[in-house]
Design an enzyme around this catalytic site. Structure first.
Site, PDB file in Angstrom:
ATOM      1  N   ASP A 135       0.817  -1.211   0.000  1.00 20.62           N
ATOM      2  CA  ASP A 135       0.000   0.000   0.000  1.00 20.62           C
ATOM      3  C   ASP A 135       0.850   1.260   0.000  1.00 20.62           C
ATOM      4  OD1 ASP A 135      -2.516  -0.958  -0.268  1.00 20.62           O
ATOM      5  OD2 ASP A 135      -3.025  -0.962   1.857  1.00 20.62           O
ATOM      6  N   ASP A 458     -10.137  -7.709  10.970  1.00 19.03           N
ATOM      7  CA  ASP A 458      -9.967  -9.139  11.270  1.00 19.03           C
ATOM      8  C   ASP A 458     -11.124  -9.681  12.106  1.00 19.03           C
ATOM      9  OD1 ASP A 458      -9.063  -7.439  13.255  1.00 19.03           O
ATOM     10  OD2 ASP A 458      -7.275  -8.571  13.747  1.00 19.03           O
TER      11      ASP A 458
END
Ligand SMILES: O=c1ccn([C@@H]2O[C@H](COP(=O)(O)OP(=O)(O)O[C@H]3O[C@H](CO)[C@@H](O)[C@H](O)[C@H]3O)[C@@H](O)[C@H]2O)c(=O)[nH]1
Ligand SMILES: [Mn+2]
Length: 744
Positions: A135, A458
């Site tokens: 990223d 998550d």
């Protein structure tokens, strides 16, 4: 010893015996209820302090109840890789994902080591492919990976030949193994050679990092010229292709930097994971996916086989949607001064969750079934409807090629591994699915893939999976599967804790919150309680802050919120205090940790709760009010702990000028002032009528002890000291608090 029969189970699920801990936990619960009862019965004789104390204690009782339920049945898994290998099955392909986001906070040498350790696992190389998402769109990261893949060609065979245990070279060549254990001359020579090669590699990366550009931005690097980190087209590069498909070679390595545009949301890590999922779906489309954060290397080269024991060994797939390994950290400082090793949390609460519907997805060190990520439910009756081209395009977005690959996964068709020379042509079409507008109108982030809407993607993603009725399993082989790096120092810990509290609370405001998912009946009741406990983590900051303020308030105004020494009920809080602390201490001692580790953790978790979590709550409030959005602030990674000031200051809390430390310092100063006022009043023990007494004194003392790191920080220098501007601000706030107490 005779070989076990081929039908022997690939794993065992073992329940722990924990009757004594259960009894103690229930005793604590009973005491908490008694305290609440006492408060209720005597409410009319007391003012608002009593009400506030009652509210706080109700919250503590509620969360304690959730904790008991979570820890009730603790379960462990044992896996038997040898039995799996004996069966001589064809092992299934696995796509391995690594995410990195920032070449400064996350030094590329760490990512390189993670990748190298993955490439060298004990698993047929033609069944593996490693995808790295960057990223940061950093040519330095790309350069480092290119160089690393060259090194991999000697590193991987070396590891396999000598059955090296730690296959991340920076660890292999560090501390424990400064000189080779193996005495054979051949090994020693190769070891020397390999060490030299690795040093060359890290030197190259270091040199490149020092230059403004790692190399000329031409050829393969041309895509990186004139781009901005947050504004650039997709870059996909096949760094290494295992063209001949050799099983003892080096697996494919593919670099991806997804498209980013300033005005388009990119959903941080969850967005990166979805792009990894789609790009790999177009290229290798393995039925299983392993994902690792860039700072977490493979420590047990057998881990993929261990995980397969569970993924392939379950009689019913619904029992194992994913296999999670615990987060364990390397180079942990002695006695866990930052309270971030979380060993005890994993040991009891963690294994408790394993015993219900299965562990949370922890964001790293996890093997997923691709079809589960694609939104499948355990007994999906609608599979044929889902497989219509129309439905597929609606769910998975407009790429025909991708929907075809998804259909293969959903219908459990065996996905043939890519033939020679195929990878590069596949990546051409993969550009489309890595674009930032690809997901518009599709179900990515909502029904399929990693879920959006929380900075703890998550937990949200795992919750969604459990909410569909899947179970998950835990894999903690010895030696540990993966080792990561824990945030170094004070500010990094605070940032991480704040992000967690934020993200967990955000889950409450998504359609996937545990209370909605329980309604469809697929999320188990006790699993819902566990998620409730974790999702409400951040809110605990409020009663804890109130409690800390309450004791200071009472000392300042000479009132009380605890029973008086003369009253027999004082035994309740005293017993609670004593039993709770002795009990948590015993949890540490039982697994071989020290009293000091217990004490450090008790303190740091009070800091985390009162400071970081309350900022987490605040950022969720601001988001709900539409004032600002929540962001995923990347944790600073340290390559090697204790490098500076060698040990003298290792583990000492560090500070910066962030607002968290203003809050922390204020809490400390308020309680110090309150204690001083009480001492000046010269009436410590018992006191007469209604004044404050020993109960309040102990509470405030306890707060000060918990904030010991801050007390030292008041006098510390450099990063070990609280900045003076912070001290002034906190001083002013503390004075304000004292004044307010007197006015109320
Ligand atoms: O925009 C982003 C932000 C982060 N990451 C990656 O996400 C991972 C985790 O980030 P880190 O800063 O290390 O966060 P931690 O707090 O250490 O991570 C824990 O908590 C996260 C959720 O808050 C989980 O995603 C992680 O797996 C879990 O290890 C790293 O590999 C990052 O490179 C991205 O790829 N893109
Ligand atoms: Mn991390």
């Amino acid at each position: 010893m005779a070989n076990p029969p081929l039908s022997a189970p690939l794993y065992d699920r073992i329940s722990r015996r924990n009757n004594i801990p259960r009894a103690i936990e229930l005793t604590i619960l009973f005491l908490l209820f008694s305290l609440l009862l006492y408060r209720l019965l005597s409410l009319k004789d007391h003012g608002f302090t009593w009400v506030l104390a009652l509210l706080c204690e109700s919250w503590f009782t509620f969360t304690w109840g959730l904790v008991i339920s979570t820890k009730w049945n603790q379960v462990e898994y044992m896996t038997y890789p040898k039995r799996l290998l004996q069966r001589k099955l064809e092992l299934p392909p696995v796509d391995m994902f690594v995410t990195t986001a920032d070449p400064v906070l996350e030094p590329p040498i760490l990512t390189v080591n993670t990748v190298l350790s993955l490439l060298a696992v004990d698993y047929p190389a033609d069944k593996l492919a490693c995808y790295v998402s960057d990223d940061g769109a950093s040519p330095l990261t790309f350069y480092s990976l290119v160089e690393a893949s060259k090194f991999a060609k000697i590193w991987v065979p070396f590891c396999k030949k000598y059955n090296v245990q730690v296959r991340a070279p920076f660890r292999f060549f560090s501390v424990e193994s400064t000189s080779p254990q193996d005495v054979s001359l051949e090994f020693q020579q190769e070891w020397e050679k390999m060490k030299g090669e690795y040093e060359k590699l890290s030197q190259k990366i270091e040199d490149a990092a020092r230059r403004s550009q790692p190399c000329e931005l031409t050829g393969d690097f041309a895509d990186f010229s004139n781009i901005q980190r947050k504004n650039h087209p997709t870059i996909i590069k096949v760094i290494w292709e295992n063209k001949e498909g050799v099983s003892n070679g080096v697996p494919h390595v593919i670099y991806i930097s997804r498209e980013k545009r300033p005005k388009q949301p990119h959903h941080f890590k969850a967005g990166a994971m979805n792009i990894l999922t789609r790009v790999s779906g177009m290229v290798t489309n393995a039925p299983f996916m392993l994902n690792l954060d860039c700072d977490m290397y493979v420590n047990n080269p057998q881990i993929v086989v261990h995980a397969m024991c569970l993924l392939l060994g379950v009689t019913n797939e619904r029992d194992c949607a994913f296999v999670q390994s615990p987060q364990i950290f390397y180079d942990g400082l002695k006695d866990d001064p930052f309270g971030n090793q979380m060993v005890v949390l994993y040991e009891y609460v963690g294994h408790g969750i394993v015993g219900i519907q299965g562990p949370f997805y922890g964001g790293t060190g996890c093997f997923h079934r691709r079809k589960v990520i694609y939104g499948l439910s355990p007994d999906d009756n609608e599979i044929t409807r889902k497989l219509s081209t129309e439905a597929l395009l609606k769910t998975f977005g407009r790429s025909m090629e991708f929907t075809k690959s998804a259909a293969k996964i959903l219908s459990s068709m065996k996905t043939s591994s890519i033939g020679p020379n195929n990878i590069s042509s596949c990546t051409e079409t993969a550009y489309q699915v890595a674009g930032c507008d690809y997901e518009y109108g599709s179900s990515w982030g909502g029904e399929v893939g990693w879920m959006y809407g929380s900075t703890t993607e998550d937990v949200l993603t795992g919750l969604t999976i459990h909410g569909r009725g899947w179970k998950s399993t835990f894999c903690s082989p010895n030696p540990p599967a993966f080792l990561g790096c824990a945030p170094p120092g004070g500010p990094a810990t605070m940032i991480q804790q704040k992000r967690w509290a934020t993200g967990l609370l955000e889950i409450l405001f998504t359609p996937k919150n545990p209370f909605i998912l329980i309604l469809n009946g697929k999320l188990q009741f006790r699993q819902c309680l566990v998620y409730t406990w974790v999702v409400l983590w951040g809110l605990r900051s409020i009663p804890e802050l109130c409690y800390a303020a309450l004791s200071a308030y009472c000392l300042i105004t000479d009132s009380h919120f605890m029973p008086k020494v003369g009253e027999p009920v004082i035994l309740i809080p005293i017993a609670l205090f004593a039993i709770y602390n002795l009990y948590t201490l015993s949890e540490y001692l039982r697994i071989g940790l020290s009293t000091c580790a217990w004490w450090n953790n008790q303190r740091i978790w009070r800091l985390n709760t009162m400071i970081a979590w309350s900022f987490g709550v605040l950022s969720v409030l601001l988001k709900l009010l539409g004032l600002s959005d929540t962001v995923f602030e990347v944790t600073q990674k340290d390559q090697s702990t204790n490098v500076d000031d060698n040990n003298v200051n290792a583990g000492r809390f560090t500070f910066d000028d962030s607002p968290s430390f203003v809050l922390g310092t204020t809490i400390l100063l308020v309680n110090l002032t309150a204690l001083a006022i009480e001492l000046l009043r010269f009436r410590l023990v018992g006191g007469d009528g209604n004044g404050s007494g020993i109960g309040e004194f102990i509470c405030s003392m306890w707060v000060v002890l918990c904030f010991w790191a801050f007390l030292r920080g008041l006098f510390g220098k450099g990063k070990y000291g609280i900045p003076s501007s912070t001290i002034y601000k906190s001083g002013a706030l503390a004075l304000l608090f004292v004044q307010l107490c007197k006015w109320v």
